[in-house]
Design an enzyme around this catalytic site. Structure first.
Site, PDB file in Angstrom:
ATOM      1  N   LYS A   1       0.687  -1.334  -0.075  1.00  0.00           N
ATOM      2  CA  LYS A   1      -0.037  -0.073  -0.051  1.00  0.00           C
ATOM      3  C   LYS A   1       0.888   1.206   0.149  1.00  0.00           C
ATOM      4  O   LYS A   1       0.660   2.055  -0.868  1.00  0.00           O
ATOM      5  CB  LYS A   1      -1.020  -0.053   1.092  1.00  0.00           C
ATOM      6  CG  LYS A   1      -1.864  -1.223   1.317  1.00  0.00           C
ATOM      7  CD  LYS A   1      -2.752  -1.153   2.601  1.00  0.00           C
ATOM      8  CE  LYS A   1      -2.054  -1.055   3.744  1.00  0.00           C
ATOM      9  NZ  LYS A   1      -1.579  -2.321   4.130  1.00  0.00           N
TER      10      LYS A   1
ATOM     11  N   ARG B   1     -10.332   0.355   8.266  1.00  0.00           N
ATOM     12  CA  ARG B   1      -9.749  -0.932   8.456  1.00  0.00           C
ATOM     13  C   ARG B   1     -11.058  -1.960   9.305  1.00  0.00           C
ATOM     14  O   ARG B   1     -10.476  -3.276   9.348  1.00  0.00           O
ATOM     15  CB  ARG B   1      -8.684  -0.869   9.515  1.00  0.00           C
ATOM     16  CG  ARG B   1      -7.126  -0.993   8.860  1.00  0.00           C
ATOM     17  CD  ARG B   1      -6.361  -0.873  10.078  1.00  0.00           C
ATOM     18  NE  ARG B   1      -5.130  -1.557   9.755  1.00  0.00           N
ATOM     19  CZ  ARG B   1      -4.120  -1.170   9.248  1.00  0.00           C
ATOM     20  NH1 ARG B   1      -4.084   0.176   8.885  1.00  0.00           N
ATOM     21  NH2 ARG B   1      -2.930  -1.859   9.135  1.00  0.00           N
TER      22      ARG B   1
ATOM     23  N   ARG C   1      11.226  -5.226   5.075  1.00  0.00           N
ATOM     24  CA  ARG C   1      11.257  -3.969   4.719  1.00  0.00           C
ATOM     25  C   ARG C   1      12.063  -2.985   5.718  1.00  0.00           C
ATOM     26  O   ARG C   1      12.409  -3.256   6.966  1.00  0.00           O
ATOM     27  CB  ARG C   1       9.827  -3.417   5.307  1.00  0.00           C
ATOM     28  CG  ARG C   1       9.478  -2.125   5.192  1.00  0.00           C
ATOM     29  CD  ARG C   1       8.339  -1.571   5.387  1.00  0.00           C
ATOM     30  NE  ARG C   1       7.260  -2.530   6.196  1.00  0.00           N
ATOM     31  CZ  ARG C   1       6.064  -2.471   6.250  1.00  0.00           C
ATOM     32  NH1 ARG C   1       5.194  -1.773   5.470  1.00  0.00           N
ATOM     33  NH2 ARG C   1       5.394  -3.191   7.219  1.00  0.00           N
TER      34      ARG C   1
ATOM     35  N   ARG D   1      10.758  -1.098  11.098  1.00  0.00           N
ATOM     36  CA  ARG D   1       9.634  -0.868  12.205  1.00  0.00           C
ATOM     37  C   ARG D   1       9.472  -1.891  13.210  1.00  0.00           C
ATOM     38  O   ARG D   1       9.826  -3.184  12.825  1.00  0.00           O
ATOM     39  CB  ARG D   1       8.239  -1.021  11.358  1.00  0.00           C
ATOM     40  CG  ARG D   1       7.916   0.415  10.905  1.00  0.00           C
ATOM     41  CD  ARG D   1       6.815   0.418   9.880  1.00  0.00           C
ATOM     42  NE  ARG D   1       5.637  -0.449  10.093  1.00  0.00           N
ATOM     43  CZ  ARG D   1       4.467  -0.511   9.514  1.00  0.00           C
ATOM     44  NH1 ARG D   1       4.297   0.170   8.357  1.00  0.00           N
ATOM     45  NH2 ARG D   1       3.359  -1.155   9.816  1.00  0.00           N
TER      46      ARG D   1
ATOM     47  N   ARG E   1      -0.675  -9.202  12.936  1.00  0.00           N
ATOM     48  CA  ARG E   1      -1.239  -8.246  12.009  1.00  0.00           C
ATOM     49  C   ARG E   1      -2.045  -8.959  10.904  1.00  0.00           C
ATOM     50  O   ARG E   1      -3.300  -8.436  10.349  1.00  0.00           O
ATOM     51  CB  ARG E   1      -0.339  -7.389  11.455  1.00  0.00           C
ATOM     52  CG  ARG E   1      -0.004  -6.428  12.736  1.00  0.00           C
ATOM     53  CD  ARG E   1       1.591  -5.702  12.452  1.00  0.00           C
ATOM     54  NE  ARG E   1       1.446  -5.221  10.981  1.00  0.00           N
ATOM     55  CZ  ARG E   1       2.611  -4.871  10.248  1.00  0.00           C
ATOM     56  NH1 ARG E   1       3.924  -5.163  10.909  1.00  0.00           N
ATOM     57  NH2 ARG E   1       2.880  -4.275   9.178  1.00  0.00           N
TER      58      ARG E   1
END
Ligand code: AP5
Ligand code: MG
Ligand code: ZN
Length: 216
Positions: free
Chosen positions: A13, A88, A127, A160, A171
């Site tokens: 995203k 969400r 990431r 993160r 998640r």
């Protein structure tokens, strides 16, 4: 253009949001980024949000909805925005409908990025993000030219705190339970387009452009 980006953690995203706001008139609004900024600045909202984010859970609806409602009332987004990571839950989607109604706004498209569940953990865990400008990389799929350093601004790259395997798995489960029902919600309103996110970043963006059309 008023747009929503939907998709599981690690779907791409944020990566595609950067491409979209470059090509279309839309301001990027990422609720995750807003929370991370508040955590960094140690605000009350940041302290509350951190408790949930570190566990891979959703921040309670009432905290998120108010934040987005305020943001959508600001002048800079009146010609277009791209919501990334909001709504969400069905509750958030209904609240957004009310906010848009009061602003006389209408969502043009909901871009649903679909990625095989087995690829999501690897994407999130690998990431890396620039501390200075927020550019997103991946250690294997989209590496920076020089390890640990941003190509754009030479800032330092970081990981993160919720991008560890256990939290990412949580998640993904939360996404399946609470966010996936939104696909049905927006299918009913006819605004959804589903994009195959299991392709190269540039191919995913091409498909998004085809779905949005060229005019902004
Ligand atoms: P948020 O920051 O929104 O995280 P998320 O939804 O889990 O999504 P991510 O940011 O992890 O993934 P992404 O889809 O943006 O992927 P990216 O482009 O970076 O939310 C974090 C937390 O905040 C939530 O858990 C919750 O606690 C809270 N929160 C936020 N909004 C909320 C709300 N509305 N309500 C309640 N709580 C809320 O890409 C991932 C990696 O893959 C990168 O390394 C990238 O380089 C790579 N990549 C991207 N595309 C490709 C591709 N096509 N091929 C190969 N690699 C790719
Ligand atoms: Mg993101
Ligand atoms: Zn940078």
């Amino acid at each position: 253009m008023k747009l929503i980006l939907l998709g599981p953690p690690g779907a791409g995203k944020g990566t595609q949001a950067a491409n979209i706001v470059n090509a279309y008139e839309a301001v990027h609004i990422s609720t995750g980024d807003i929370f991370r900024k508040n955590i960094k600045e140690n605000t009350d909202l940041g302290k509350k949000a951190k408790e949930y984010m570190d566990k891979g859970l959703l921040v309670p609806d009432e905290l998120v909805v108010e934040l987005v409602a305020d943001r959508l009332e600001q002048d800079d987004v009146k010609d277009g925005f791209l919501l990334d990571g909001f709504p969400r839950t069905v509750n958030q989607a209904q609240a957004l409908d009310k906010v848009l109604e009061s602003l006389n706004g209408k969502i043009y498209k909901v871009i649903n990025i679909q990625v095989d569940k087995n690829n999501l953990v690897e994407r999130a865990v690998g990431r890396r993000i620039c501390k200075k400008c927020g550019a997103t990389y991946h250690i294997s799929f989209n590496p920076s030219k020089s390890e640990g350093i941003c190509d754009v601004c030479e800032g330092e790259l970081y990981q993160r705190t919720d991008d560890v395997e256990e939290t990412v798995a949580k998640r993904i489960q939360v996404y399946l339970d609470e966010t996936q029902p939104l696909i049905d919600y927006y299918t009913k309103s006819g605004t959804i387009v589903t994009i195959n996110g299991d392709q190269d970043i540039s191919k995913v963006f091409n498909d998004i452009k085809l779905a949005l059309g060229s005019e902004d």
